[in-house]
Design a protein around this motif. Structure first.
Motif, PDB file in Angstrom:
ATOM      1  N   ARG A  21      41.091  41.777  36.175  1.00 37.86           N
ATOM      2  CA  ARG A  21      40.353  40.984  37.161  1.00 37.86           C
ATOM      3  C   ARG A  21      39.265  41.819  37.830  1.00 37.86           C
ATOM      4  O   ARG A  21      38.154  41.342  38.069  1.00 37.86           O
ATOM      5  CB  ARG A  21      41.310  40.404  38.204  1.00 37.86           C
ATOM      6  CG  ARG A  21      42.108  39.235  37.686  1.00 37.86           C
ATOM      7  CD  ARG A  21      42.865  38.538  38.796  1.00 37.86           C
ATOM      8  NE  ARG A  21      43.919  39.374  39.359  1.00 37.86           N
ATOM      9  CZ  ARG A  21      45.177  39.379  38.951  1.00 37.86           C
ATOM     10  NH1 ARG A  21      45.557  38.576  37.978  1.00 37.86           N
ATOM     11  NH2 ARG A  21      46.056  40.169  39.525  1.00 37.86           N
ATOM     12  N   HIS A  22      39.570  43.067  38.117  1.00 42.26           N
ATOM     13  CA  HIS A  22      38.588  43.949  38.746  1.00 42.26           C
ATOM     14  C   HIS A  22      37.397  44.195  37.816  1.00 42.26           C
ATOM     15  O   HIS A  22      36.241  44.114  38.245  1.00 42.26           O
ATOM     16  CB  HIS A  22      39.256  45.275  39.127  1.00 42.26           C
ATOM     17  CG  HIS A  22      38.330  46.250  39.770  1.00 42.26           C
ATOM     18  ND1 HIS A  22      37.825  46.081  41.039  1.00 42.26           N
ATOM     19  CD2 HIS A  22      37.802  47.403  39.308  1.00 42.26           C
ATOM     20  CE1 HIS A  22      37.021  47.090  41.320  1.00 42.26           C
ATOM     21  NE2 HIS A  22      36.994  47.905  40.285  1.00 42.26           N
ATOM     22  N   ARG A  24      36.382  42.307  35.326  1.00 42.75           N
ATOM     23  CA  ARG A  24      35.624  41.054  35.181  1.00 42.75           C
ATOM     24  C   ARG A  24      34.766  40.772  36.411  1.00 42.75           C
ATOM     25  O   ARG A  24      33.623  40.339  36.287  1.00 42.75           O
ATOM     26  CB  ARG A  24      36.578  39.877  34.928  1.00 42.75           C
ATOM     27  CG  ARG A  24      37.313  39.934  33.624  1.00 42.75           C
ATOM     28  CD  ARG A  24      36.409  39.691  32.474  1.00 42.75           C
ATOM     29  NE  ARG A  24      35.967  38.308  32.502  1.00 42.75           N
ATOM     30  CZ  ARG A  24      35.307  37.715  31.552  1.00 42.75           C
ATOM     31  NH1 ARG A  24      35.011  38.363  30.469  1.00 42.75           N
ATOM     32  NH2 ARG A  24      34.939  36.464  31.649  1.00 42.75           N
ATOM     33  N   THR A  25      35.302  41.044  37.585  1.00 44.59           N
ATOM     34  CA  THR A  25      34.538  40.848  38.816  1.00 44.59           C
ATOM     35  C   THR A  25      33.308  41.748  38.827  1.00 44.59           C
ATOM     36  O   THR A  25      32.213  41.312  39.186  1.00 44.59           O
ATOM     37  CB  THR A  25      35.411  41.134  40.045  1.00 44.59           C
ATOM     38  OG1 THR A  25      36.520  40.234  40.035  1.00 44.59           O
ATOM     39  CG2 THR A  25      34.642  40.964  41.339  1.00 44.59           C
ATOM     40  N   GLN A  26      33.483  42.988  38.409  1.00 46.46           N
ATOM     41  CA  GLN A  26      32.345  43.908  38.325  1.00 46.46           C
ATOM     42  C   GLN A  26      31.309  43.422  37.313  1.00 46.46           C
ATOM     43  O   GLN A  26      30.109  43.493  37.571  1.00 46.46           O
ATOM     44  CB  GLN A  26      32.815  45.305  37.928  1.00 46.46           C
ATOM     45  CG  GLN A  26      33.520  46.045  39.025  1.00 46.46           C
ATOM     46  CD  GLN A  26      33.946  47.424  38.568  1.00 46.46           C
ATOM     47  OE1 GLN A  26      34.360  47.598  37.434  1.00 46.46           O
ATOM     48  NE2 GLN A  26      33.836  48.390  39.456  1.00 46.46           N
ATOM     49  N   PHE A  28      30.702  40.323  36.308  1.00 47.22           N
ATOM     50  CA  PHE A  28      29.977  39.154  36.809  1.00 47.22           C
ATOM     51  C   PHE A  28      29.040  39.537  37.956  1.00 47.22           C
ATOM     52  O   PHE A  28      27.956  38.970  38.085  1.00 47.22           O
ATOM     53  CB  PHE A  28      30.943  38.049  37.233  1.00 47.22           C
ATOM     54  CG  PHE A  28      31.391  37.214  36.079  1.00 47.22           C
ATOM     55  CD1 PHE A  28      30.541  36.295  35.494  1.00 47.22           C
ATOM     56  CD2 PHE A  28      32.669  37.354  35.554  1.00 47.22           C
ATOM     57  CE1 PHE A  28      30.939  35.525  34.414  1.00 47.22           C
ATOM     58  CE2 PHE A  28      33.081  36.589  34.480  1.00 47.22           C
ATOM     59  CZ  PHE A  28      32.211  35.673  33.913  1.00 47.22           C
ATOM     60  N   SER A  29      29.441  40.494  38.759  1.00 42.18           N
ATOM     61  CA  SER A  29      28.572  40.972  39.824  1.00 42.18           C
ATOM     62  C   SER A  29      27.309  41.598  39.236  1.00 42.18           C
ATOM     63  O   SER A  29      26.193  41.323  39.690  1.00 42.18           O
ATOM     64  CB  SER A  29      29.316  41.987  40.680  1.00 42.18           C
ATOM     65  OG  SER A  29      28.476  42.503  41.673  1.00 42.18           O
TER      66      SER A  29
END
Length: 41
Positions: A21-22, A24-26, A28-29
Protein backbone atom coordinates in the motif's frame (compact mmCIF):
# COMPACT_ATOMS: atom_id res chain seq x y z
CA UNK A 1 5.23 2.85 -21.61
CA UNK A 2 8.04 1.01 -19.87
CA UNK A 3 8.95 3.86 -17.53
CA UNK A 4 5.35 4.35 -16.45
CA UNK A 5 4.88 0.62 -16.01
CA UNK A 6 7.95 0.43 -13.77
CA UNK A 7 6.48 2.97 -11.37
CA UNK A 8 3.42 0.81 -10.76
CA UNK A 9 4.88 -2.72 -10.83
CA UNK A 10 6.35 -3.48 -7.45
CA UNK A 11 6.71 -7.28 -7.11
CA UNK A 12 3.67 -7.73 -4.89
CA UNK A 13 4.72 -11.23 -3.84
CA UNK A 14 7.78 -9.82 -2.03
CA UNK A 15 5.93 -7.18 0.01
CA UNK A 16 3.64 -7.23 2.99
CA UNK A 17 0.22 -5.65 2.51
CA UNK A 18 1.34 -2.55 4.39
CA UNK A 19 4.49 -2.18 2.29
CA UNK A 20 2.50 -2.73 -0.91
CA UNK A 21 0.00 0.00 0.00
CA UNK A 22 2.85 2.38 0.80
CA UNK A 23 4.61 1.71 -2.51
CA UNK A 24 1.35 2.16 -4.45
CA UNK A 25 0.60 5.41 -2.64
CA UNK A 26 4.05 6.71 -3.56
CA UNK A 27 3.59 5.64 -7.18
CA UNK A 28 0.23 7.42 -7.49
CA UNK A 29 1.61 10.49 -5.76
CA UNK A 30 4.47 10.61 -8.25
CA UNK A 31 2.06 10.04 -11.14
CA UNK A 32 -0.17 12.91 -9.99
CA UNK A 33 2.86 15.18 -9.64
CA UNK A 34 4.19 14.34 -13.10
CA UNK A 35 0.85 14.66 -14.87
CA UNK A 36 -0.35 17.74 -12.94
CA UNK A 37 -3.69 16.05 -12.22
CA UNK A 38 -4.49 18.30 -9.26
CA UNK A 39 -4.00 21.50 -11.27
CA UNK A 40 -6.11 20.24 -14.18
CA UNK A 41 -9.02 19.04 -12.05
Amino acid sequence: HGQINNAFRCQRNRLSAEQYRHVRTQAFSLWNEVTDVAKNA
